[in-house]
Every structure is written in structure tokens, then in C-alpha cells.
Write a protein that holds these residues in place. Sequence first.
Motif, PDB file in Angstrom:
ATOM      1  N   GLU A 204       4.368  -0.879   9.398  1.00  0.00           N
ATOM      2  CA  GLU A 204       4.489  -1.345  10.788  1.00  0.00           C
ATOM      3  C   GLU A 204       3.363  -0.792  11.641  1.00  0.00           C
ATOM      4  O   GLU A 204       2.853  -1.469  12.541  1.00  0.00           O
ATOM      5  CB  GLU A 204       5.844  -0.926  11.370  1.00  0.00           C
ATOM      6  N   ALA A 205       2.975   0.457  11.364  1.00  0.00           N
ATOM      7  CA  ALA A 205       1.860   1.056  12.109  1.00  0.00           C
ATOM      8  C   ALA A 205       0.569   0.293  11.853  1.00  0.00           C
ATOM      9  O   ALA A 205      -0.226   0.066  12.777  1.00  0.00           O
ATOM     10  CB  ALA A 205       1.709   2.522  11.713  1.00  0.00           C
ATOM     11  N   ILE A 206       0.362  -0.123  10.605  1.00  0.00           N
ATOM     12  CA  ILE A 206      -0.841  -0.901  10.261  1.00  0.00           C
ATOM     13  C   ILE A 206      -0.856  -2.212  11.046  1.00  0.00           C
ATOM     14  O   ILE A 206      -1.878  -2.599  11.623  1.00  0.00           O
ATOM     15  CB  ILE A 206      -0.896  -1.162   8.745  1.00  0.00           C
TER      16      ILE A 206
ATOM     17  N   SER B 200      -7.633   5.783  13.361  1.00  0.00           N
ATOM     18  CA  SER B 200      -6.212   5.981  13.060  1.00  0.00           C
ATOM     19  C   SER B 200      -5.765   5.066  11.924  1.00  0.00           C
ATOM     20  O   SER B 200      -4.981   5.466  11.057  1.00  0.00           O
ATOM     21  CB  SER B 200      -5.365   5.723  14.318  1.00  0.00           C
ATOM     22  N   LEU B 201      -6.275   3.833  11.934  1.00  0.00           N
ATOM     23  CA  LEU B 201      -5.963   2.893  10.854  1.00  0.00           C
ATOM     24  C   LEU B 201      -6.539   3.393   9.530  1.00  0.00           C
ATOM     25  O   LEU B 201      -5.872   3.351   8.484  1.00  0.00           O
ATOM     26  CB  LEU B 201      -6.516   1.514  11.199  1.00  0.00           C
ATOM     27  N   ALA B 202      -7.756   3.905   9.570  1.00  0.00           N
ATOM     28  CA  ALA B 202      -8.386   4.454   8.360  1.00  0.00           C
ATOM     29  C   ALA B 202      -7.554   5.592   7.788  1.00  0.00           C
ATOM     30  O   ALA B 202      -7.383   5.703   6.567  1.00  0.00           O
ATOM     31  CB  ALA B 202      -9.801   4.928   8.674  1.00  0.00           C
ATOM     32  N   CYS B 203      -7.013   6.434   8.670  1.00  0.00           N
ATOM     33  CA  CYS B 203      -6.205   7.576   8.214  1.00  0.00           C
ATOM     34  C   CYS B 203      -4.928   7.126   7.511  1.00  0.00           C
ATOM     35  O   CYS B 203      -4.482   7.769   6.556  1.00  0.00           O
ATOM     36  CB  CYS B 203      -5.861   8.482   9.393  1.00  0.00           C
ATOM     37  N   ILE B 204      -4.343   6.016   7.965  1.00  0.00           N
ATOM     38  CA  ILE B 204      -3.155   5.489   7.274  1.00  0.00           C
ATOM     39  C   ILE B 204      -3.537   5.011   5.879  1.00  0.00           C
ATOM     40  O   ILE B 204      -2.851   5.303   4.893  1.00  0.00           O
ATOM     41  CB  ILE B 204      -2.511   4.328   8.060  1.00  0.00           C
ATOM     42  N   TYR B 205      -4.642   4.277   5.787  1.00  0.00           N
ATOM     43  CA  TYR B 205      -5.082   3.810   4.479  1.00  0.00           C
ATOM     44  C   TYR B 205      -5.376   4.986   3.546  1.00  0.00           C
ATOM     45  O   TYR B 205      -5.083   4.939   2.348  1.00  0.00           O
ATOM     46  CB  TYR B 205      -6.313   2.917   4.623  1.00  0.00           C
ATOM     47  N   GLU B 206      -5.940   6.040   4.105  1.00  0.00           N
ATOM     48  CA  GLU B 206      -6.212   7.228   3.298  1.00  0.00           C
ATOM     49  C   GLU B 206      -4.909   7.828   2.775  1.00  0.00           C
ATOM     50  O   GLU B 206      -4.797   8.166   1.590  1.00  0.00           O
ATOM     51  CB  GLU B 206      -6.962   8.268   4.118  1.00  0.00           C
TER      52      GLU B 206
ATOM     53  N   ASN C  55       3.260   8.819  -0.645  1.00  0.00           N
ATOM     54  CA  ASN C  55       2.763   7.737   0.205  1.00  0.00           C
ATOM     55  C   ASN C  55       1.818   6.809  -0.549  1.00  0.00           C
ATOM     56  O   ASN C  55       1.286   5.862   0.036  1.00  0.00           O
ATOM     57  CB  ASN C  55       2.037   8.306   1.426  1.00  0.00           C
ATOM     58  N   THR C  56       1.603   7.094  -1.834  1.00  0.00           N
ATOM     59  CA  THR C  56       0.708   6.240  -2.614  1.00  0.00           C
ATOM     60  C   THR C  56       1.421   4.943  -2.985  1.00  0.00           C
ATOM     61  O   THR C  56       2.643   4.827  -2.877  1.00  0.00           O
ATOM     62  CB  THR C  56       0.267   6.935  -3.914  1.00  0.00           C
ATOM     63  N   ASP C  57       0.645   3.984  -3.441  1.00  0.00           N
ATOM     64  CA  ASP C  57       1.229   2.725  -3.905  1.00  0.00           C
ATOM     65  C   ASP C  57       1.201   2.635  -5.436  1.00  0.00           C
ATOM     66  O   ASP C  57       1.309   1.556  -6.010  1.00  0.00           O
ATOM     67  CB  ASP C  57       0.503   1.525  -3.291  1.00  0.00           C
ATOM     68  N   LEU C  58       1.080   3.798  -6.092  1.00  0.00           N
ATOM     69  CA  LEU C  58       1.068   3.820  -7.558  1.00  0.00           C
ATOM     70  C   LEU C  58       2.480   3.554  -8.083  1.00  0.00           C
ATOM     71  O   LEU C  58       3.428   4.252  -7.711  1.00  0.00           O
ATOM     72  CB  LEU C  58       0.539   5.161  -8.068  1.00  0.00           C
ATOM     73  N   ALA C  59       2.609   2.591  -8.947  1.00  0.00           N
ATOM     74  CA  ALA C  59       3.925   2.110  -9.371  1.00  0.00           C
ATOM     75  C   ALA C  59       4.783   3.209  -9.984  1.00  0.00           C
ATOM     76  O   ALA C  59       5.970   3.341  -9.662  1.00  0.00           O
ATOM     77  CB  ALA C  59       3.754   0.951 -10.356  1.00  0.00           C
TER      78      ALA C  59
ATOM     79  N   ASN D 281      -9.702  -0.211   1.618  1.00  0.00           N
ATOM     80  CA  ASN D 281      -9.578  -0.418   3.060  1.00  0.00           C
ATOM     81  C   ASN D 281      -9.960   0.833   3.848  1.00  0.00           C
ATOM     82  O   ASN D 281     -10.558   0.746   4.920  1.00  0.00           O
ATOM     83  CB  ASN D 281      -8.154  -0.837   3.419  1.00  0.00           C
ATOM     84  N   TYR D 282      -9.592   1.990   3.318  1.00  0.00           N
ATOM     85  CA  TYR D 282      -9.956   3.257   3.959  1.00  0.00           C
ATOM     86  C   TYR D 282     -11.470   3.358   4.111  1.00  0.00           C
ATOM     87  O   TYR D 282     -11.991   3.673   5.190  1.00  0.00           O
ATOM     88  CB  TYR D 282      -9.395   4.405   3.109  1.00  0.00           C
TER      89      TYR D 282
END
Length: 613
Positions: free
Chosen positions: A159-161, A180-186, A454-458, A193-194
Motif C-alpha cells: 500500500e505504501a508503494i 522513500s520508495l527506493a527504501c521500500i524496494y530495498e 520482507n523478502t519475496d523469496l518463496a 526497482n531499488y
Amino acid sequence: MDRRRANQDLQLSVNLFKKGDYEQSLSLLLPLFSIAPREPNILLYIASCYRQLKEFEKSVEFFEKLTLLHKHPGYFCSYANMLAEIKLSVKSKKLLIEAIKIDSNYFDSHYNLARLEQSLASYERAASSYLKAHRLNSSHVDACIGYGQCLIKLDKASEAIVHYKAFLNRYPNSSNVLYSLACIYESTNDEENYKVILLKCIKLSPSNRLFLLKYASLLVSLKQVDKATNVLTHLLQDNPFDHRIHDELFKLLWSNGEPEPFQFYHSACDIAPVNSLVLELVKKLVKNNELVLALGKIEPFLSVNVYHTEALLIKGHIERELGGFSNSLETLKSIRQQDLSLASVLNERCITHLCLNQFAIATKLAEELTLLYPNNQGGRALLATCLKLNGEADRYNQLYDYQHLVKVISIPSLIQSKFNENLKVELEKLHLSRRHPLDQSLRMGTQTEGQLFNTDLALVLQLKEQIDTEIKVFLHELSLSEKQFMDRKLTENFSYSGSWSVILKQGGHHKNHFHSEGTFSASYYVTVPDAVHCGGQGWLKLGQPELSRWIHLEPDYCIKPEAGCLVIFPSYMWHGTNPLLEKSERVTVALDVKVSEVKKSRIDLKAKSLCCY
């Protein structure tokens, strides 16, 4: 004094205030107040001058006059912000709510209430206020960023993105929102995207210190260490005593195994031996067990900054660890009276008394620490050690209740497949450092950066789901037992305040430590070497403190690790591991869990207040 002269003096006082000459500004404002005691600008600037001069009682006096006479939301906001500065958050909040009642469309009231709620970690309420402020002024950058920060704290990164992207559609060159957006991607390990967003930030603001620091971090993750080092050293040329730049450069050199990681600190501190940067160097030297060198650096600093509390604390710590217990106590006693009740001061005094075998005195200090700072996990760990040494077995066993507060859980669904083997491969890709972090308990191993969950690793997310389930069961069983946790009743609601992976190699171990950010902590064993079957190698130790080289106690409890096993224990409980002596490797996922407490009813609070002596 005629009106024209009065207006000239008022304008001059305002100019002096803006230049930071608050005393001179007051010298003009106070005579004006005696002539026009109801004039709002005079009252506002007198109150603000006293605030800047840290004379808060006088500031309150004039803010009270101002808000009693003039019901403008801006005045209420100024008063509320002053109270927030001195930690009077309850009254600050009341004033901001009153400001909103006066004018519900006044942006600053909602924005300042949001900032206050955010500072109190009330992220739901903060997000609501930020959103109202954002709707009143959709171009306000900090309101946009604040709302996104609260969403992240509420585990709503997606939602923040969306929120940040919507803002950037209208204001594409807002570099702070882009950052701030870059920090979320990080934080979510969206590397592509980061990288793209961060490079946009640097293109917009090529000399921005914060952006370049983050860029150096990105280069490290891309294994472009030399390029990252160049970015940081160039930054240091323009900011030779910048603490953050020095810290980042040191961590880069340290983690990359460079032989002289302290070189830039030493160069700067040789030029300015009484600069506050010396304290950062000394703390790192202490962590690296270079105590004599550290003492030689802190003493010149204290020769000028005689009553510097942090410097005296560090000196007292070094003296104690070098065996000068009496010298340590004398140094700690020289700390200013108003700072003697700080948690860090109580902690150091307590440990020194333990080293002198003055267990009763130490216990009283630890009790004072936990009373003044009930959420300080270090205070609880310290109190447990004092109780153990002071022979107070009943109180110690209540605090370190292994039967109810520690649980070892085997997760069959993860053992019976190749899940752990595949997870290990995924985790190894995230271990970028060549050396253990200096400021952590880990030795002879590596640790991942950021929030692992917070990673997207399955496979990481699959593990998180399994751990979610086990923690819910653990908290449910704890609630059924009606067991009080540090005189508090816990709910079954929780969030992760930290998650990371650790790889131990030959000689690898964790020094005994506690965790300051969780209610409970846990370790999941991904892979375990055969070495654990020999001499307790790699076993988890509970209850063994590591406060000083002069305090030696054995662990209460040891747990033999097994792959697919999860161990949960209170975050304030001392824990560490035996070293892996053989050539082998152990992979774990560690985490901190923050559990919500049952809110006490008004009746409970009233009863408690009636029982106070």
C-alpha cells in the motif's frame, strides 16, 4: 512607547528570533508584553524564545496565556510541539485535538498529531492523521512520506508503494519521495526497482549525502566494493567528521576483511582529538577488545569535555574491564547528578558492583533500572544475573521460567522434504559479508542485512508461514496457562520486529547476549552439522550472562540443535552458542517477535494507583 515604535521593536525582535539570537529578542519582547499583554504575536514569540533557550516552565507560562486568550489552531500546534519536545505527550495530544476542533481543515493540526502518534509508535492512529493531512494538502512531501512510513510499520508495504507512486505521478521530481520508495524496494529485496529508483534520486540530487550513502550500500550488494569505497571516501573529503559516513565506510572495510578498517577514524581523530567522533572510534575499539588504545583516546577527549556523560561511561567501562574496579566506580560517580538515573549509567554501575561481589547493591540498582525503564530488555537480563549471584533463586526462576517460557518445536513438514536444503541455497545468496559484524554477538560467521521476512523469496515466505503458525500456538498455550509475563498479560497478537539469517563456520559462535527489540526471540535451524554430536559443539546455551570478563557463570540450560527445529525463548533471556570446533557449517534463521499486551482497564489502573505508597 508609541504604536510605531512598538511595531518596529516587534519586527526587530522577530528578525532576531529568526537569526537565533533569542536572548536579545526577549529583551525587546518583554517590555512590549508589559504594554500589550494580550497581543498574540508578542506572546507567541516570548513563548518560542523560552522554548529555544530550554526554559520550558516559562515557555509553558506564555503558551498558556496565548492559548487561553486566542483560539487559533496554529498557536495550539506550537504549544503542543513544545510539550512533545519535553515528552509531555498526553497534554500535547489534547492540545492538537483541541486545535482540530477549532478548525478541522487546518493542515498543521492533523500533521503534527500524526507526527506525535508516530513518535509514540501508534502507527494506526498516525496513519489516519497523516492521511487527513495529505487530503488537505496533497503536495506536502513529509505528510506523504509519513503516511508511507506508518503503512510499512503496519506491514502494508504494498500500500505504501501505491501511495508513493500516486504522489510521484503528480510530482515526478520529488526526490525525497523517490528515496522513500527506493527504501521500500530495498527492504523487500526488489533489487531491480531499488536500483532504478535510487539512480533517479541521484540524478535529481547528485550531491545529496543521504542518497550517496544509500548508493554505496547498493554497490556493496552488487559486490562492487571498490566503487562503494570510492563513493564513501569522496563523501568523507567534503564531510571529514561526519559520523554516518565514517560508520558506513568502517563497516564496509570491516566486513570486506580489510586489514586496517579503523584507518579513517584514526586520521580524523588525530586531527581533532576532542571531536565527538572520538566516541564512535572508542566504542568500536572496545568492541574489538582494544581497551588500552581506547583508554588512550578517551582521556584527551575528557580533558576538555570534563562532564560528558557518555565519555565518562565509556571510560568507567574500560577501567572496569582492565581490572580497575574502584577507579571505574569513581569515574561513574563523577557523572552529573541529573544523569545518574539514566539506564546506561545504572547498567554500568550495577555491573561494576557485581565485579566487586557487592551483589545486594547491584540488585538494588538493577531493580531501579527495571522500575524506571520497564521495557528495557537489558535491564531484565541484568536483574536476572543479579538475582542469580545474590542467591535469590525463587525470583530468578520466576524470571527465567524455562518450563513455561522456552519451547522447542520440531516442524515435520519441513524435515520430510528437501525444503531446508533448498532454503539454504536461497539464504546463502543473501550473505554478502566476509566477516562477522563488529557490533553483534556473532563471531566467525556471517549475517544477512535488513528484514529477511520482507523478502519475496518463496521458500523464506513459506518458512515464515510455518513459524507464524507455531508462534500462534505458543502464545495461545501461554495464555491458557494464565502465566503472567513480567507482571503483564500478553495477547496472541504479534508482529516481527526483526528477522535475519546466520551462517556459522569453523570456530563460529554467538557470544552470550539478549535481544532488545522483541518480546520473544526464536531460532530456526535450517542445517546442522554432524559436529553437534561431539562435545556440545553449536549447542544453544540459555541463562549464561556475558556482562564482563570478570563475571563467570555456567549456563542453566543447553539445547542440542536439530534441522527443522524452532526454539522460542524470551528476548531478555541470556543466550549464546558453543563454538563449532570442527570444519563445518550451521545455517539458521533468527527472529524477534513483538507481542501486544492486554490493556489494563480503568478499574485496574485506579486500583493500582490506590495501592501506591
